[in-house]
Design an enzyme around this catalytic site. Sequence first.
Site, PDB file in Angstrom:
ATOM      1  N   SER A   1       0.830  -1.196   0.000  1.00 22.65           N
ATOM      2  CA  SER A   1       0.000   0.000   0.000  1.00 22.65           C
ATOM      3  C   SER A   1       0.868   1.252   0.000  1.00 22.65           C
ATOM      4  CB  SER A   1      -0.967  -0.031   1.197  1.00 22.65           C
ATOM      5  OG  SER A   1      -1.910   1.005   1.113  1.00 22.65           O
TER       6      SER A   1
ATOM      7  N   ASP B   1      -2.704   6.023  -3.704  1.00 21.72           N
ATOM      8  CA  ASP B   1      -1.543   5.438  -3.065  1.00 21.72           C
ATOM      9  C   ASP B   1      -0.964   4.374  -3.997  1.00 21.72           C
ATOM     10  OD1 ASP B   1      -3.582   3.568  -2.836  1.00 21.72           O
ATOM     11  OD2 ASP B   1      -2.983   2.908  -0.841  1.00 21.72           O
TER      12      ASP B   1
ATOM     13  N   ASP C   1      -1.026   1.019  -4.301  1.00 20.36           N
ATOM     14  CA  ASP C   1      -1.833  -0.059  -4.888  1.00 20.36           C
ATOM     15  C   ASP C   1      -3.221   0.407  -5.298  1.00 20.36           C
ATOM     16  OD1 ASP C   1      -2.682   0.149  -2.175  1.00 20.36           O
ATOM     17  OD2 ASP C   1      -3.492  -1.876  -2.246  1.00 20.36           O
TER      18      ASP C   1
ATOM     19  N   ASP D   1      -5.930   1.726  -3.794  1.00 22.88           N
ATOM     20  CA  ASP D   1      -7.197   1.528  -3.093  1.00 22.88           C
ATOM     21  C   ASP D   1      -7.539   2.732  -2.229  1.00 22.88           C
ATOM     22  OD1 ASP D   1      -5.379   1.165  -1.021  1.00 22.88           O
ATOM     23  OD2 ASP D   1      -6.286  -0.686  -0.276  1.00 22.88           O
TER      24      ASP D   1
END
Length: 376
Positions: free
Chosen positions: A94, A227, A229, A231
């Site tokens: 993340s 961010d 990734d 999400d």
Amino acid sequence: MAPAFGTSGLRGLVSDLTDELVRDYVRAFLTTVTVTAVYVGRDLRESSPRISQAVISAVREAGLIAVDCRAVPTPALACASLQNQAAAIMVTGSHIPADRNGLKFYTPLGEITKRDEATINAALGAVFVADDGRVEAAEVLGSFAKRYVDAFGANALKGLRVGVYQHSSVARDLLVDVIAQLGAIAVPLGRSENFVPVDTEAVDPDTRQLLAQWCQDHELDAIVSTDGDADRPMVADATGQVIAGDVLGVLTALDLGAEAVVTPINANSMVEKVGFAEVRFTRIGSPYVIAGMDEYRGRQVVGFEPNGGFLLGFDAYGGATKALPTRDCMLPILAPLCMAARRGVKIAELVAELPQIFTAADRLKDIPTPQSKAFT
């Protein structure tokens, strides 16, 4: 510090995420699901391809089909697995630094719960000997982009100039594509070949200054990003002012016509003052938000977090946008921008119409886990 489950997924130092440990966690996860295929995705960290191969190896050892989705946003991977009634594993840390990484697990029903995490931990050490699985490839970005173009329409952002802060986001090209398909002029900015740990909940002062300068230099109506990734969203207005994730969540929920909202206790309490029929606060972490949303099954329920991740619990926009009960960045980026465009106002004006309750967030780095847990 050994890898462990946190607020969303397993995380740890790359040096601790050995191939054998990764395979062990994957084998343990596979004892909790009954599927024939597992979709595998990854972010753009240097360590992610190696860890992804360890995941695929463990899936094949279990005799299942490993579907290699390559570098994709986490919500796109989850959406594909839901559509195909498959499990999914995302290799990502993340927003945390590049020397760390992790795994996010999805059943055919969506993101795993805290109860699932306990079951996985209890099953560590599981052994599979089948090893007759296959590796297939999947293209998931096109259908994920179509999900939002169908929802908002090809001219939803016509006339706008929207900057896309690309850095090392796995959605950096997808964002440019979708913004353009919705009719705006997309301006790519700040692409990086090295991983940049952008935390959408605690945007650092240098980045805020950069956003403001880009808005001025390129005459932008907004800047969007995610961010690592993808999400969690980041949206800045025409002055470069970052809009808090839970404010984006409220605007998105209003655009969707949500009846019930589930959000962590650290979210802006303004959510209680804008007219939703029910608001429920939970502990911090998307698994807790998902558990809270389950109690409103069958209703128009949504969830969101202060980091901006938005969870959709019903089929929205006339059914064009199917439920996606895991953190998504695209919906809370696009819904507020499209709402502002429909009304012919700036996104800052939408924010100004909300009850003015202010919050602030930042982060402390490199705190040992035992010490931080003393505060929970």
